[in-house]
Design a protein around this motif. Structure first.
Motif, short mmCIF file in Angstrom:
data_model
loop_
_atom_site.label_atom_id
_atom_site.label_comp_id
_atom_site.label_asym_id
_atom_site.label_seq_id
_atom_site.Cartn_x
_atom_site.Cartn_y
_atom_site.Cartn_z
N GLN A 116 0.95 -1.06 0.13
CA GLN A 116 -0.06 0.06 0.16
C GLN A 116 0.92 1.27 0.07
OE1 GLN A 116 -1.91 -1.20 3.25
NE2 GLN A 116 -3.37 -2.41 2.58
N ILE A 117 1.66 1.11 0.85
CA ILE A 117 2.83 2.35 0.87
C ILE A 117 3.22 2.53 -0.42
CG2 ILE A 117 5.17 3.03 1.78
CD1 ILE A 117 2.98 3.37 3.80
N PHE B 276 2.26 1.87 -3.19
CA PHE B 276 1.31 2.54 -4.33
C PHE B 276 1.17 3.84 -4.02
CE2 PHE B 276 -3.00 3.17 -5.24
CZ PHE B 276 -3.10 2.97 -6.80
N ILE B 277 0.89 4.31 -2.71
CA ILE B 277 0.77 5.56 -2.47
C ILE B 277 1.82 6.60 -2.62
CG2 ILE B 277 0.47 7.06 -0.33
CD1 ILE B 277 -1.21 4.89 0.85
N GLY C 55 3.61 6.08 -5.25
CA GLY C 55 4.04 5.79 -6.61
C GLY C 55 5.23 4.81 -7.14
N LYS D 112 3.03 0.62 -9.35
CA LYS D 112 1.65 0.94 -10.48
C LYS D 112 0.94 -0.25 -10.61
CE LYS D 112 3.50 5.26 -11.78
NZ LYS D 112 3.41 6.30 -12.69
N LYS E 154 -2.22 -2.07 -12.61
CA LYS E 154 -3.23 -2.21 -13.94
C LYS E 154 -3.55 -3.48 -13.56
CE LYS E 154 -2.41 -1.61 -18.68
NZ LYS E 154 -1.48 -1.45 -19.52
N GLY E 155 -5.18 -3.48 -13.86
CA GLY E 155 -5.71 -4.69 -13.97
C GLY E 155 -6.78 -4.71 -12.71
N LEU F 181 -8.46 -4.90 -9.21
CA LEU F 181 -7.68 -4.46 -7.87
C LEU F 181 -7.99 -5.37 -6.77
CD1 LEU F 181 -8.67 -0.66 -8.03
CD2 LEU F 181 -6.37 -1.85 -7.31
N SER F 182 -8.91 -6.22 -6.95
CA SER F 182 -9.32 -7.26 -5.85
C SER F 182 -8.11 -8.29 -6.11
CB SER F 182 -10.59 -8.16 -6.28
OG SER F 182 -10.86 -8.37 -7.31
N GLN G 69 -5.05 -6.81 -4.62
CA GLN G 69 -5.31 -6.82 -3.00
C GLN G 69 -4.57 -8.22 -2.55
OE1 GLN G 69 -6.77 -4.79 -0.58
NE2 GLN G 69 -6.18 -3.43 -1.83
#
Lengths: 123, 728
Positions: free
Chosen positions: A92-93, A95-96, A98, A101, A103-104, A106-107, A110
């Motif tokens: 998550q970090i 991602f936040i 940047g 990245k 694509k596709g 999101l579940s 996760q």
């Protein structure tokens, strides 16, 4: 082999063996998705190397996925991928910030957690 | 709300309950500080006061305008305590003591002191020079606060105050009023202040706060203020999380999330670009030197090392400060063209060049970074990169907004480990901060412990060796640190310190110490091997290869077979061949087999590596580190069961071998036996609580073993609880 300089290669090689040895059985049952991971040596999007982490069949290889569409694609810089795979940075970090990245689905994304990668032991 | 809005004071910035939306960083600090309302008010009011008053400036202004984002922070930042007094001093110096005195009274007397006689609650007479009159007048204002009665101004002679004076008075009086009447409502405060102001012929119009040259300074002041307040115990992350939740409610909804994400994404892109250019630079202090000479890396490393010892807290501050300041810079360029032509977008690059040695060397520098790319290629590359990136970004954003954002938000709120959303965000934020701090350690600079009890020990070297022999690794590290602080050129001291850290499962520190040993004695074989091993552990192939080849070159027996020109183009296969030759020359030399084992680990030919280590073990059966190397190799080639018995051998020989304990945990975890792995990690951590890797792995194992209840203990590094829960 040592011709490439990506640290991610080492992790991916271990992952390959990890899955091949049957230790990854659980993973294929638990996740059952196909991820594509693009790793760039220095800068996102440049000179990327693509790895397919197929947690349906339990395979890891370089290149393109032939069996249709991957469930999610991640792009990293080499160092950031290693950090995420070894649990130093949580996805998550990444991602936040940047650093990662997505694509596709999101579940599907996760379910991409550091514990799917084997941890390197230290000499 | 996007960070940018916070800084730039967009429409979304109006903080509920506040009268002004033009003070964006007030909102930012609110976001950081959350609860303390007094602080908020004060923060909101300060900048103008500082700008217009003759009070001390943190930095010269012209320098501000020229400097790069964040580089102004290279200057020492005021200590938290000093900030307070700075603030008060600024207070005092305005109005030549009038307000200052009033302020002091209030400070000394407290908000509602029972001290009547000194200040009769009657209207004083106003005579004398303007200073004096003003001072008395303000005293009467302060008086009114004591009784909590509405302030009734007496007529005042015309004082001939300048615009800036008026503004000062206005700002400061409203600050004070908020202090006095903290328990009253906003309306009451406003009424009080207005009464005062109108009697002084100061109208609200002055309040118009434009973008003024002191802007950056304000940002810094805000930040310094907030730092000073954070220290005494507020948990910023919690507040941040709370704030975030609140905003989620206020401005929530998928659309705004997406929008703000887009905006942020743009900013990030810019920041990333900027960071890229500097990615190899190790710390703020080193930046300018690096710019001048990248070849002097080793030298500067030493310097940074020295610096890092005494200015550690500043490092931390300035890193994050830089982040904030950078954002503010980006905002200004985009939004405030007109107000601040000095930092218009086009000039940013020029500014950058000026800052660093002019265009040619900048280009050179960049060319160096980018290896073979010349400046022209760079331009092309950049242009094409932009071409690629923009559509890609758009696509990506579209993709993102097409997705079911509600789901994403929900999912995120639930959190992958079942925590509440606030916790997840708070943890994430904490991690982010700690990672920022950890960032400085990755640069190969040795970080000394604070509070070393062995400083001043008559013979720390001997003590360190003794402790190492006894297996008290963390203690030994302290004693050896004391030794190398006393004798920085003691190669053996550094080497043993490096070995200690390696056995304590801290490769970063091991590498840093071994680098120092290597500097002091460049031909020491043990040091070269240790560096090769540590870099292998960190997956840094090229560097590891360099040191392992150095081992061969400097070996008295095998140096002859190592052609020096090979050092310029190291290929793994060549080196492995040479080492095989060496092992044939002298099959009884366990060390050659050890290096071969490491080399094969590097190329991930684990079977060969295992054979090499096994051969070496026949020659040196009591080398515990060799047993661990064998175990680690087996673990990496997914022979975890064998690995565990090898680790057991190592631990029989050296029970306090932290690395082997941690490796044990890894082996269990890699087999999916997370529950079994936990006690091993805990054991390793009990011996070396600084082993960060083990903490991360422990956290993973706890969450995979469904022991979320103990993640808290892991986060707070509560070893007692963990040891009680997971005895080995």
């Amino acid at each position: 082999m040592a011709t490439t300089q990506l640290k991610s290669d080492a992790i991916m090689d271990m992952m390959k063996e990890h899955l091949a040895s049957g230790a990854g059985k659980e993973l294929t049952e638990k996740i059952g998705l196909v991820y594509q991971i693009n790793v760039a040596p220095k800068k996102l999007g440049f000179e990327e190397v693509s790895f397919i982490v197929d947690l349906k069949k339990g395979e890891v290889f370089k290149g393109k996925y032939e069996g249709g569409k991957v469930d999610a694609t991640f792009s990293f810089k080499d160092d950031d991928f290693v950090k995420v795979a070894t649990g130093k940075m949580n996805p998550q970090i990444a991602f936040i910030r940047g650093a990662m990245k997505i694509k596709g689905s999101l579940s599907a994304a996760q379910k991409f957690t550091p514990d799917i990668f084997p941890k390197p032991s230290k000499l | 709300m996007a960070m940018r809005d916070l800084v730039s004071g967009g429409a979304a910035c109006a903080v509920p309950g506040s009268s002004s939306s033009s003070n964006p960083l007030g909102a930012l600090t609110n976001a950081l500080l959350g609860s303390s309302s007094k602080t908020q008010e004060r923060l909101k009011e300060i900048p103008n006061a500082n700008r217009s008053g003759p009070g001390p400036q943190f930095y010269p202004e012209d320098q501000q305008l020229r400097s790069l984002p964040g580089s102004e922070l290279d200057q020492p930042i005021l200590q938290p305590g000093a900030q307070g007094s700075e603030f008060f001093r600024g207070f005092r110096s305005v109005d030549q003591n009038g307000l200052g005195a009033a302020w002091d009274e209030v400070q000394n007397g407290g908000p509602m002191p029972p001290m009547g006689p000194l200040y009769e609650p009657v209207q004083p007479t106003f005579e004398g020079p303007p200073q004096r009159v003003l001072s008395n007048f303000l005293h009467s204002f302060v008086e009114s606060s004591r009784g909590g009665i509405p302030f009734r101004p007496a007529p005042v002679p015309v004082l001939g105050l300048s615009q800036s004076d008026k503004q000062c008075i206005r700002d400061r009086s409203s600050i004070m009023a908020r202090h006095f009447f903290a328990d009253r409502g906003e309306e009451f405060i406003n009424a009080q202040v207005n009464a005062l102001l109108s009697s002084l012929d100061i109208d609200e119009g002055i309040q118009a706060r434009g973008h003024i040259p002191g802007r950056f300074q304000e940002l810094d002041n805000y930040w310094n203020e907030s730092q000073a307040v954070v220290k005494p115990g507020l948990h910023p992350a919690d507040n941040w999380a709370a704030e975030f939740n609140q905003h989620g409610i206020d401005h929530g909804g998928p659309d705004s999330w997406v929008q703000s994400f887009e905006q942020q994404h743009g900013v990030n892109g810019w920041a990333t670009e900027f960071e890229q250019g500097q990615s190899q630079l190790m710390s703020n202090q080193m930046r300018s030197m690096e710019m001048q000479n990248i070849a002097a890396m080793e030298q500067t490393r030493k310097l940074a090392h020295t610096l890092s010892q005494d200015v550690n807290p500043k490092f931390q501050n300035s890193r994050f400060l830089q982040f904030v300041s950078k954002m503010s810079r980006g905002e200004l360029i985009i939004d405030d063209n007109q107000v601040k032509p000095g930092t218009a977008p086009g000039e940013w690059a020029t500014e950058y060049e000026q800052q660093y040695l002019g265009p040619p060397s900048w280009a050179d520098q960049f060319a160096n970074d980018k290896l073979s790319h010349g400046p022209e290629q760079w331009a092309e590359e950049f242009a094409s990169g932009r071409g690629h990136q923009e559509p890609a970004e758009d696509q990506w954003v579209n993709e993102f907004s097409k997705l079911n954002v509600d789901d994403w938000v929900d999912e995120f709120a639930e959190g992958p480990v079942g925590e509440s959303s606030a916790d997840a965000w708070a943890n994430a934020y904490d991690e982010f901060l700690s990672e920022k701090n950890a960032g400085k350690q990755t640069s190969g600079v040795y970080v000394f412990s604070d509070m070393n009890p062995y400083v001043g020990h008559p013979d720390p070297m001997k003590e360190g060796q003794e402790l190492f022999r006894k297996g008290l690794l963390s203690e030994a590290a302290l004693a050896l640190e004391a030794e190398v602080m006393k004798n920085p050129e003691n190669a053996e001291g550094w080497r043993l310190l490096g070995v200690t850290h390696a056995e304590n499962d801290d490769d970063q520190q091991a590498i840093a110490a071994m680098m120092r040993a290597h500097d002091a004695d460049p031909t020491n074989l043990e040091v070269l091997l240790a560096l090769g091993v540590s870099h292998t552990n960190e997956l840094e192939q090229a560097t590891a290869l360099k040191y392992l080849y150095g081992w061969l070159q400097n070996h008295p027996k095998y140096g002859a077979i190592a052609p020096p020109e090979l050092a310029n183009s190291l290929y793994h296969a060549d080196i492995a061949r040479l080492f095989n030759e060496a092992s044939q020359m002298n099959p009884e030399d366990a060390d050659v087999h050890i290096v071969l084992g490491v080399l094969y680990n590097l190329s991930r030919e684990f079977d060969r590596a295992i054979t090499s280590f096994q051969t070496a073990l026949q020659l040196k059966p009591n080398d515990y580190s060799l047993w661990n190397k064998l175990g680690a190799t087996q673990a990496n080639s997914v022979q975890s069961a064998d690995a565990i018995s090898a680790y057991q051998q190592a631990l029989d020989l050296k029970p306090n071998y932290v690395r082997a304990w941690a490796n044990m945990g890894i082996s269990y975890a890699n087999q999916g036996m997370y529950k079994e792995s936990i006690p091993y990690y805990v054991r390793a951590l009990a011996m070396n609580p600084k082993a960060d890797n083990a903490w991360q792995y422990l956290r993973l194992s706890l969450s995979c073993a469904s022991r979320q209840d103990l993640i808290e203990a892991c986060e707070s590094r509560n070893l007692d609880l963990l040891q009680k829960e997971f005895p080995l």
